[in-house]
Design a protein around this motif. Structure first.
Motif, PDB file in Angstrom:
ATOM      1  N   ASP A 196       0.680  -1.133   0.110  1.00 49.41           N
ATOM      2  CA  ASP A 196       0.108   0.003  -0.013  1.00 49.41           C
ATOM      3  C   ASP A 196       0.983   1.153  -0.035  1.00 49.41           C
ATOM      4  OD1 ASP A 196      -1.903   1.880   0.378  1.00 49.41           O
ATOM      5  OD2 ASP A 196      -2.999   1.001   1.756  1.00 49.41           O
ATOM      6  N   SER A 197       1.178   1.885  -1.088  1.00 52.04           N
ATOM      7  CA  SER A 197       1.851   3.061  -1.099  1.00 52.04           C
ATOM      8  C   SER A 197       1.192   4.479  -0.389  1.00 52.04           C
ATOM      9  CB  SER A 197       1.664   3.593  -2.546  1.00 52.04           C
ATOM     10  OG  SER A 197       0.636   4.058  -3.108  1.00 52.04           O
ATOM     11  N   GLY A 198      -0.014   4.229  -0.254  1.00 53.65           N
ATOM     12  CA  GLY A 198      -0.741   5.464   0.481  1.00 53.65           C
ATOM     13  C   GLY A 198      -0.896   6.285  -0.910  1.00 53.65           C
ATOM     14  N   VAL A 199      -1.637   7.573  -0.614  1.00 52.95           N
ATOM     15  CA  VAL A 199      -2.167   8.395  -1.596  1.00 52.95           C
ATOM     16  C   VAL A 199      -0.906   9.422  -2.163  1.00 52.95           C
ATOM     17  CG1 VAL A 199      -3.408  10.436  -2.224  1.00 52.95           C
ATOM     18  CG2 VAL A 199      -4.460   8.734  -0.978  1.00 52.95           C
ATOM     19  N   ILE A 200      -0.643   9.075  -3.292  1.00 49.36           N
ATOM     20  CA  ILE A 200       0.675   9.993  -3.753  1.00 49.36           C
ATOM     21  C   ILE A 200      -0.001  11.064  -4.967  1.00 49.36           C
ATOM     22  CG2 ILE A 200       2.635   9.652  -5.375  1.00 49.36           C
ATOM     23  CD1 ILE A 200       2.991   7.005  -4.409  1.00 49.36           C
ATOM     24  N   GLY A 201       0.476  12.208  -4.767  1.00 54.31           N
ATOM     25  CA  GLY A 201       0.182  13.359  -5.766  1.00 54.31           C
ATOM     26  C   GLY A 201       0.827  13.185  -6.996  1.00 54.31           C
ATOM     27  N   GLY A 222      -0.335  -4.535  -5.853  1.00 53.79           N
ATOM     28  CA  GLY A 222       0.180  -4.739  -7.018  1.00 53.79           C
ATOM     29  C   GLY A 222      -0.797  -3.956  -7.907  1.00 53.79           C
ATOM     30  N   ASN A 223      -1.511  -3.154  -7.763  1.00 47.80           N
ATOM     31  CA  ASN A 223      -2.557  -2.599  -8.720  1.00 47.80           C
ATOM     32  C   ASN A 223      -2.464  -0.972  -8.557  1.00 47.80           C
ATOM     33  OD1 ASN A 223      -4.251  -4.731  -9.975  1.00 47.80           O
ATOM     34  ND2 ASN A 223      -4.334  -5.195  -8.022  1.00 47.80           N
ATOM     35  N   VAL A 224      -2.378  -0.343  -9.459  1.00 49.84           N
ATOM     36  CA  VAL A 224      -2.415   1.625  -9.211  1.00 49.84           C
ATOM     37  C   VAL A 224      -3.736   1.895  -9.691  1.00 49.84           C
ATOM     38  CG1 VAL A 224      -1.479   3.304 -10.257  1.00 49.84           C
ATOM     39  CG2 VAL A 224       0.044   1.470 -10.031  1.00 49.84           C
ATOM     40  N   HIS A 225      -4.182   2.801  -8.654  1.00 52.44           N
ATOM     41  CA  HIS A 225      -5.348   3.278  -9.117  1.00 52.44           C
ATOM     42  C   HIS A 225      -5.212   4.900  -9.253  1.00 52.44           C
ATOM     43  CE1 HIS A 225      -7.349  -0.668  -7.715  1.00 52.44           C
ATOM     44  NE2 HIS A 225      -6.652  -0.761  -7.009  1.00 52.44           N
ATOM     45  N   LEU A 226      -5.798   5.154 -10.393  1.00 53.40           N
ATOM     46  CA  LEU A 226      -5.110   6.689 -10.724  1.00 53.40           C
ATOM     47  C   LEU A 226      -6.643   7.673 -10.746  1.00 53.40           C
ATOM     48  CD1 LEU A 226      -3.353   9.049 -11.695  1.00 53.40           C
ATOM     49  CD2 LEU A 226      -4.053   8.190 -14.068  1.00 53.40           C
ATOM     50  N   PRO A 247      -0.986  18.310 -17.413  1.00 49.30           N
ATOM     51  CA  PRO A 247      -0.064  18.336 -16.118  1.00 49.30           C
ATOM     52  C   PRO A 247      -0.070  17.466 -14.993  1.00 49.30           C
ATOM     53  CG  PRO A 247      -1.840  19.660 -15.754  1.00 49.30           C
ATOM     54  CD  PRO A 247      -2.174  19.235 -17.216  1.00 49.30           C
ATOM     55  N   VAL A 248       0.435  15.984 -15.708  1.00 51.59           N
ATOM     56  CA  VAL A 248       0.535  15.263 -14.811  1.00 51.59           C
ATOM     57  C   VAL A 248       1.395  14.147 -15.188  1.00 51.59           C
ATOM     58  CG1 VAL A 248      -0.922  12.927 -14.175  1.00 51.59           C
ATOM     59  CG2 VAL A 248      -2.276  14.804 -14.588  1.00 51.59           C
ATOM     60  N   LEU A 249       2.446  13.724 -14.053  1.00 49.05           N
ATOM     61  CA  LEU A 249       3.385  12.517 -14.522  1.00 49.05           C
ATOM     62  C   LEU A 249       3.164  11.414 -13.526  1.00 49.05           C
ATOM     63  CD1 LEU A 249       5.820  12.273 -16.041  1.00 49.05           C
ATOM     64  CD2 LEU A 249       7.172  13.127 -14.453  1.00 49.05           C
ATOM     65  N   ILE A 250       3.191  10.259 -14.177  1.00 48.84           N
ATOM     66  CA  ILE A 250       3.257   8.947 -13.366  1.00 48.84           C
ATOM     67  C   ILE A 250       4.430   8.534 -13.064  1.00 48.84           C
ATOM     68  CG2 ILE A 250       2.622   6.501 -13.318  1.00 48.84           C
ATOM     69  CD1 ILE A 250      -0.024   8.827 -13.321  1.00 48.84           C
ATOM     70  N   GLY A 307     -11.212   6.577 -11.525  1.00 44.62           N
ATOM     71  CA  GLY A 307     -11.225   5.086 -11.457  1.00 44.62           C
ATOM     72  C   GLY A 307     -10.391   4.277 -12.466  1.00 44.62           C
ATOM     73  N   ILE A 308      -9.188   4.940 -13.136  1.00 46.72           N
ATOM     74  CA  ILE A 308      -8.526   4.176 -14.121  1.00 46.72           C
ATOM     75  C   ILE A 308      -7.488   3.341 -13.203  1.00 46.72           C
ATOM     76  CG2 ILE A 308      -6.810   4.626 -15.971  1.00 46.72           C
ATOM     77  CD1 ILE A 308      -7.889   7.618 -16.013  1.00 46.72           C
ATOM     78  N   SER A 309      -7.171   1.951 -13.477  1.00 42.74           N
ATOM     79  CA  SER A 309      -6.365   1.305 -12.869  1.00 42.74           C
ATOM     80  C   SER A 309      -5.654   0.310 -13.933  1.00 42.74           C
ATOM     81  CB  SER A 309      -7.256   0.383 -11.961  1.00 42.74           C
ATOM     82  OG  SER A 309      -7.990  -0.590 -12.343  1.00 42.74           O
ATOM     83  N   TRP A 310      -4.309  -0.344 -13.461  1.00 44.28           N
ATOM     84  CA  TRP A 310      -3.423  -1.003 -14.079  1.00 44.28           C
ATOM     85  C   TRP A 310      -2.666  -1.621 -13.260  1.00 44.28           C
ATOM     86  CZ3 TRP A 310      -3.327   4.125 -14.694  1.00 44.28           C
ATOM     87  CH2 TRP A 310      -2.058   4.868 -14.024  1.00 44.28           C
ATOM     88  N   VAL A 311      -2.004  -2.893 -13.546  1.00 41.79           N
ATOM     89  CA  VAL A 311      -1.345  -3.808 -13.040  1.00 41.79           C
ATOM     90  C   VAL A 311       0.206  -3.498 -13.093  1.00 41.79           C
ATOM     91  CG1 VAL A 311      -0.586  -6.256 -12.336  1.00 41.79           C
ATOM     92  CG2 VAL A 311      -2.928  -5.782 -12.945  1.00 41.79           C
ATOM     93  N   VAL A 312       0.928  -3.410 -11.974  1.00 47.42           N
ATOM     94  CA  VAL A 312       2.389  -2.964 -12.227  1.00 47.42           C
ATOM     95  C   VAL A 312       3.134  -4.452 -11.305  1.00 47.42           C
ATOM     96  CG1 VAL A 312       2.326  -0.890 -12.183  1.00 47.42           C
ATOM     97  CG2 VAL A 312       2.382  -1.786 -10.177  1.00 47.42           C
ATOM     98  N   ASP A 313       2.499  -5.196 -10.375  1.00 46.45           N
ATOM     99  CA  ASP A 313       3.283  -6.505 -10.034  1.00 46.45           C
ATOM    100  C   ASP A 313       2.659  -7.345 -10.546  1.00 46.45           C
ATOM    101  OD1 ASP A 313       5.189  -4.897  -8.915  1.00 46.45           O
ATOM    102  OD2 ASP A 313       4.257  -4.655  -6.846  1.00 46.45           O
TER     103      ASP A 313
END
Length: 313
Positions: A196-201, A222-226, A247-250, A307-313
């Motif tokens: 759990d990364s916590g909320v990241i700006g 393992g899932n990113v929720h944007l 003006p967004v950078l992941i 509610g955009i999401s994708w898997v990273v792990d």
């Protein structure tokens, strides 16, 4: 005190004391019953003021093995005439006075709930693990039992993200103390089970757009929720055929390794636009672009869906 180890010919002629045994054996097995919650209850109500322990139960307390034996064990429960309901515990107790483990009924205080477990970890005292709670109404001549078995679980190895076991076995799990992640080795690689990364700006200001609402992401298991924020056009008119970076950078750790992501957005005038979130493998890694849209004038808004999401792990 000099270094020592045991058992060893150099240590007390290979003799090991009870205390020394506990020092190593307490880590061999978790405390509790061998089994799982789908098994029959270890403790049930007996006749009158008593409880029964079923036969052929095995458990471990601080590395000391215990069994209920080959026949039912009956334990008495003291009477309650206090005027309030009393809650007792049935516990497995390691008593270091004689180094035995026995199931006992530990009486609670009337009206006070189940008594606390005693878990001394030194060289003396007792160590208890729970089996059941016993409810005894004042003046009653029978008891009711609620299950509360502690079961021996599977060990998880503590490590850091750079010190995982270099030769893991399939099914081996580890907890990374520096990241808070739990991972399992599937035979080919370490797979994320929990993080759990916590909320990241993820705002990344640009002169062409004013940020109205912050864009944020959170990675969990393992899932990113944007959630993309809202944006207002600050530069001149953006022609319908032109792309524009928002003006967004992941951050690198949260980009999909190979696949771009897409989102819909509303623009002023109730028009539909398309947003593209670029993967780590693209020539725009982590950038977010408005790629299909109507003509957008200065002062117009872009409101992406969430509610955009994708898997990273």
């Amino acid at each position: 005190m000099a270094q020592d180890s045991w058992p060893s010919p150099a240590h007390n002629g290979r003799a090991v004391t009870d205390t020394e045994y506990e020092k190593i054996a307490a880590r061999f097995s978790g405390d509790g019953v061998y089994g799982e919650p789908g098994d029959s209850a270890v403790v049930t109500a007996g006749t009158g003021l008593s409880v029964n322990l079923r036969a052929n139960v095995y458990a471990s307390v601080r590395g000391h093995a215990w069994t209920s034996g080959t026949s039912t064990v009956n334990l008495p429960v003291t009477a309650n005439s206090s005027g309030s309901t009393r809650v007792d515990r049935v516990v497995l107790r390691l008593d270091r006075a004689d180094w035995t483990v026995r199931a006992v009924v530990k009486a609670g205080a009337p009206g006070g709930g189940a008594p606390a477990l005693t878990q001394n970890t030194g060289d003396t005292g007792v160590y208890e693990v729970p089996l059941a709670n016993v409810n005894l109404v004042s003046g009653a001549n029978s008891v009711t039992v609620s299950r509360n078995e502690l079961y021996v679980g599977v060990r998880i190895r503590p490590c850091t993200s750079t010190t995982r076991n270099p030769n893991p076995a399939p099914g081996e799990m580890c907890f990374e103390t520096n990241t808070g992640r739990i991972r399992v080795w599937d035979g080919d690689g370490w797979v994320g089970l929990f993080d759990d990364s916590g909320v990241i700006g993820v705002n990344s200001p640009l002169s062409a757009w004013t940020i109205g609402t912050e864009s944020v992401l959170q990675k969990r298991n393992g899932n990113v929720h944007l959630r993309l924020g809202s944006f207002q056009r600050a530069a001149g008119t953006l022609a319908g055929g032109d792309e524009s970076r928002l003006p967004v950078l992941i951050p690198a750790a949260y980009r999909h390794p190979t696949r771009d992501q897409y989102a819909m957005a509303y623009t002023t005038g109730v028009e539909i636009s398309r947003v593209q979130i670029y993967s780590a493998a693209s020539d725009r890694p982590g950038q977010v672009w408005l790629v299909n849209h109507p003509s957008i004038a200065k002062g117009d808004y872009v409101l992406p869906g969430s509610g955009i999401s994708w898997v990273v792990d």
